[in-house]
Design an enzyme around this catalytic site. Structure first.
Site, PDB file in Angstrom:
ATOM      1  N   GLY A 178       0.856  -1.276  -0.285  1.00 31.67           N
ATOM      2  CA  GLY A 178       0.021   0.314  -0.080  1.00 31.67           C
ATOM      3  C   GLY A 178       1.277   1.439  -0.114  1.00 31.67           C
ATOM      4  O   GLY A 178       1.731   1.086  -0.919  1.00 31.67           O
ATOM      5  N   GLU A 179       0.394   2.108   1.025  1.00 34.13           N
ATOM      6  CA  GLU A 179       1.966   3.083   1.278  1.00 34.13           C
ATOM      7  C   GLU A 179       1.932   3.650   2.492  1.00 34.13           C
ATOM      8  O   GLU A 179       0.590   3.482   3.737  1.00 34.13           O
ATOM      9  CB  GLU A 179       0.421   4.500   0.469  1.00 34.13           C
ATOM     10  N   SER A 180       3.191   3.048   2.919  1.00 32.10           N
ATOM     11  CA  SER A 180       3.543   3.227   4.141  1.00 32.10           C
ATOM     12  C   SER A 180       3.132   3.770   5.019  1.00 32.10           C
ATOM     13  O   SER A 180       3.022   4.675   5.796  1.00 32.10           O
ATOM     14  CB  SER A 180       4.971   3.143   4.042  1.00 32.10           C
ATOM     15  N   CYS A 221       6.363  -4.983   0.481  1.00 29.36           N
ATOM     16  CA  CYS A 221       6.070  -3.581  -0.149  1.00 29.36           C
ATOM     17  C   CYS A 221       6.221  -2.577   1.023  1.00 29.36           C
ATOM     18  O   CYS A 221       7.215  -2.418   1.378  1.00 29.36           O
ATOM     19  CB  CYS A 221       4.918  -3.624  -1.436  1.00 29.36           C
ATOM     20  N   ARG A 248      12.854   3.219   0.024  1.00 28.34           N
ATOM     21  CA  ARG A 248      10.886   3.836  -0.081  1.00 28.34           C
ATOM     22  C   ARG A 248      11.322   4.117  -1.807  1.00 28.34           C
ATOM     23  O   ARG A 248      12.324   4.634  -2.583  1.00 28.34           O
ATOM     24  CB  ARG A 248      10.562   4.682   0.553  1.00 28.34           C
ATOM     25  N   ILE A 282       5.774  -2.878  -7.397  1.00 21.03           N
ATOM     26  CA  ILE A 282       5.043  -2.229  -8.227  1.00 21.03           C
ATOM     27  C   ILE A 282       5.773  -0.767  -6.401  1.00 21.03           C
ATOM     28  O   ILE A 282       5.911  -0.609  -5.825  1.00 21.03           O
ATOM     29  CB  ILE A 282       3.554  -2.459  -7.604  1.00 21.03           C
ATOM     30  N   ARG A 283       6.043  -0.259  -7.424  1.00 18.75           N
ATOM     31  CA  ARG A 283       6.409   0.947  -6.121  1.00 18.75           C
ATOM     32  C   ARG A 283       7.556   1.030  -5.356  1.00 18.75           C
ATOM     33  O   ARG A 283       7.611   1.141  -4.127  1.00 18.75           O
ATOM     34  CB  ARG A 283       5.603   2.071  -6.032  1.00 18.75           C
ATOM     35  N   HIS A 298       5.057  -8.234  -4.499  1.00 16.79           N
ATOM     36  CA  HIS A 298       3.446  -8.643  -3.769  1.00 16.79           C
ATOM     37  C   HIS A 298       3.556 -10.045  -4.092  1.00 16.79           C
ATOM     38  O   HIS A 298       2.602 -10.087  -5.278  1.00 16.79           O
ATOM     39  CB  HIS A 298       2.722  -7.607  -4.114  1.00 16.79           C
ATOM     40  N   GLU A 346       0.664 -11.595  -2.934  1.00 16.57           N
ATOM     41  CA  GLU A 346      -0.199 -11.879  -2.504  1.00 16.57           C
ATOM     42  C   GLU A 346      -0.918 -11.660  -4.060  1.00 16.57           C
ATOM     43  O   GLU A 346      -1.670 -11.763  -4.011  1.00 16.57           O
ATOM     44  CB  GLU A 346      -0.657 -10.716  -1.513  1.00 16.57           C
TER      45      GLU A 346
END
Length: 209
Positions: free
Chosen positions: A51-53, A83, A112, A143-144, A183, A185
């Protein structure tokens, strides 16, 4: 009598929550979302999704989860971070925002967005130590994604990827803590989650002796 399934919470404030829950449940775990301290207390282990940390940091503090998670990790609770989850388990983060905090617990330094922005996302086949059929590559989706820039003496590197002439650490373990830049998952390969559940079962078994 068959053993009770391990209780694995998936931090459910942001990110790939459903995908982790689905994979863990398919592997026989008692998997459930964690949004409150009482739900965390019922978990033998915790998955921190991608997600976004910075958002995960802010929301766990707003929901009163940040300190309980740090305390459980310090007490030896197994955790897996994918991630953004890798960033949240790192002791040190490069390129963090000014007010960003992590749960910590793992003696690694993580950068990051190390591989670039969303348009730089990619997939790769990686050999990952410790998984079932190690010689069969794991399809890794980045992904990023972050990477690990430094590992402490107690950290085991499980996988690396070569990108633009740099070999980067993208999976690692320290005791009951497991992290990946990618990822698993979102793929059909559940071996990373199986590896984590084996770590959890080992910890739960040791605790019950």
């Amino acid at each position: 009598m068959s053993p009770q399934p391990v209780a694995v919470g998936v931090l459910a404030v942001q990110g790939d929550v459903r995908e982790h829950l689905r994979t863990l449940t398919a592997l026989g775990a008692d998997a459930f979302p964690v949004r409150r301290p009482l739900e965390l207390a019922a978990a033998d282990a915790l998955v921190i999704p991608g997600g976004e940390s910075t958002v995960i940091d802010k929301l766990t503090r707003a929901f009163g989860l940040f300190d309980p998670i740090r305390e459980r990790l310090a007490g030896g609770m197994p955790a897996y971070g994918s991630c953004a989850g890798m960033i949240m388990l790192a002791d040190v983060v490069v390129d963090a925002t000014a007010d960003q905090q992590t749960f910590g617990g793992m003696d690694i330094t993580v950068r990051r967005n190390a591989f670039g922005r969303q348009v730089d996302s990619f997939e790769a086949d990686l050999l990952v130590s410790g998984v079932v059929d190690e010689r069969v590559p794991v399809r890794a989706v980045f992904i990023r994604a972050p990477w690990v820039e430094r590992v402490g003496p107690g950290v085991e590197v499980l996988a690396t990827v070569v990108r633009e002439d740099r070999e980067a650490v993208v999976a690692a373990r320290q005791g009951p803590l497991l992290v990946t830049s990618f990822h698993p998952e979102v793929t059909a390969d559940s071996r990373i989650h199986r590896l984590f559940l084996d770590l959890v079962a080992e910890r739960v078994s040791h605790r019950s002796r």
